[in-house]
Design a protein around this motif. Structure first.
Motif, PDB file in Angstrom:
ATOM      1  N   GLN A   1      -3.699   7.890   4.255  1.00 38.62           N
ATOM      2  CA  GLN A   1      -4.828   6.918   3.681  1.00 38.62           C
ATOM      3  C   GLN A   1      -4.883   5.632   4.735  1.00 38.62           C
ATOM      4  O   GLN A   1      -4.199   5.565   5.636  1.00 38.62           O
ATOM      5  CB  GLN A   1      -4.416   6.096   2.328  1.00 38.62           C
ATOM      6  CG  GLN A   1      -3.099   5.524   2.511  1.00 38.62           C
ATOM      7  CD  GLN A   1      -2.824   4.805   0.968  1.00 38.62           C
ATOM      8  OE1 GLN A   1      -2.712   5.603  -0.011  1.00 38.62           O
ATOM      9  NE2 GLN A   1      -2.850   3.548   0.684  1.00 38.62           N
TER      10      GLN A   1
ATOM     11  N   ASP B   1      -3.946   3.295   9.526  1.00 37.31           N
ATOM     12  CA  ASP B   1      -4.186   4.930   9.097  1.00 37.31           C
ATOM     13  C   ASP B   1      -2.410   5.295   9.004  1.00 37.31           C
ATOM     14  O   ASP B   1      -1.794   5.196   9.922  1.00 37.31           O
ATOM     15  CB  ASP B   1      -4.457   5.738  10.081  1.00 37.31           C
ATOM     16  CG  ASP B   1      -6.122   5.380  10.386  1.00 37.31           C
ATOM     17  OD1 ASP B   1      -6.803   5.290   9.450  1.00 37.31           O
ATOM     18  OD2 ASP B   1      -6.645   5.366  11.574  1.00 37.31           O
TER      19      ASP B   1
ATOM     20  N   THR C   1       0.647  12.320   1.926  1.00 35.34           N
ATOM     21  CA  THR C   1      -0.818  12.092   2.066  1.00 35.34           C
ATOM     22  C   THR C   1      -1.047  11.206   2.883  1.00 35.34           C
ATOM     23  O   THR C   1      -0.036  10.422   3.422  1.00 35.34           O
ATOM     24  CB  THR C   1      -1.029  11.352   0.679  1.00 35.34           C
ATOM     25  OG1 THR C   1      -0.351  10.173   0.320  1.00 35.34           O
ATOM     26  CG2 THR C   1      -0.864  12.535  -0.705  1.00 35.34           C
TER      27      THR C   1
ATOM     28  N   GLU D   1       0.857  -1.303  -0.248  1.00 39.38           N
ATOM     29  CA  GLU D   1      -0.042  -0.031  -0.124  1.00 39.38           C
ATOM     30  C   GLU D   1       0.791   1.214   0.134  1.00 39.38           C
ATOM     31  O   GLU D   1       0.544   2.245  -0.598  1.00 39.38           O
ATOM     32  CB  GLU D   1      -1.003  -0.186   1.111  1.00 39.38           C
ATOM     33  CG  GLU D   1      -2.045  -1.044   1.105  1.00 39.38           C
ATOM     34  CD  GLU D   1      -2.997  -0.830   0.166  1.00 39.38           C
ATOM     35  OE1 GLU D   1      -3.317   0.220  -0.499  1.00 39.38           O
ATOM     36  OE2 GLU D   1      -3.514  -1.753  -0.416  1.00 39.38           O
TER      37      GLU D   1
ATOM     38  N   MET E   1       2.204   5.480  -3.082  1.00 38.64           N
ATOM     39  CA  MET E   1       1.892   6.545  -2.094  1.00 38.64           C
ATOM     40  C   MET E   1       2.459   8.043  -2.261  1.00 38.64           C
ATOM     41  O   MET E   1       3.625   7.908  -2.448  1.00 38.64           O
ATOM     42  CB  MET E   1       1.785   6.386  -0.557  1.00 38.64           C
ATOM     43  CG  MET E   1       0.703   5.854   0.071  1.00 38.64           C
ATOM     44  SD  MET E   1       1.084   5.692   1.991  1.00 38.64           S
ATOM     45  CE  MET E   1       0.328   7.346   2.378  1.00 38.64           C
TER      46      MET E   1
END
Length: 145
Positions: free
Chosen positions: A59, A135, A57, A49, A53
């Motif tokens: 996510q 998070d 940011t 993930e 990125m």
């Protein structure tokens, strides 16, 4: 914007939770976690993930158990005679113990059940079998690949 890619050394802030919202880990109050993207230094699902990125940011990602600590393996749960645990130890569910393998490696164990005759221990990672929610904030790309 700049994106993290495989081979980059990055720093992230994160909060790790179970799907019911229970927090199990966080970088809050600590320096950001530094690792090389794609190098297998963190769980594979989170690593994947972070790859791609954008710098700065945030996510929220859900990592299935298979891409985190794997499925809970019943073969790693063992019933030991109570006499295998030193008598000076107050054995109770949740107690963390260590055992040594014949080749000298240390295995962490968690006591799951206790009776007068038997102590049941689990050598699975405590988060095995659980989907995890992170998070994540990509705070820095330290070195680009």
């Amino acid at each position: 914007m700049t994106q993290a890619k495989s081979g980059d050394t990055v720093r992230i802030h994160y909060i790790g939770k179970l799907t019911d919202g229970t927090e199990f880990d966080s970088s809050n109050g600590r320096p950001p976690l530094e690792f090389v993207v794609g190098a297998g230094q963190i769980i594979s699902g989170l690593d994947k993930e972070v790859d791609g990125m954008e710098l700065g940011t945030h996510q929220t990602v859900t990592v299935p158990a298979e891409a985190a600590y794997g499925a809970h393996d019943p073969a790693k749960v063992h019933a030991l005679p109570r006499s295998a645990v030193p008598s000076n130890i107050d054995v109770h569910p949740g107690l963390q113990l260590q055992s040594r393998t014949p080749d000298g490696n240390t295995i962490p164990l968690v006591v799951t059940e206790v009776s007068d005759q038997v102590v049941t221990v689990d050598a699975n990672h405590p988060l095995a079998g659980k989907d995890l929610v992170f998070d994540v904030e990509l705070v820095e790309i330290v070195r680009a690949a």
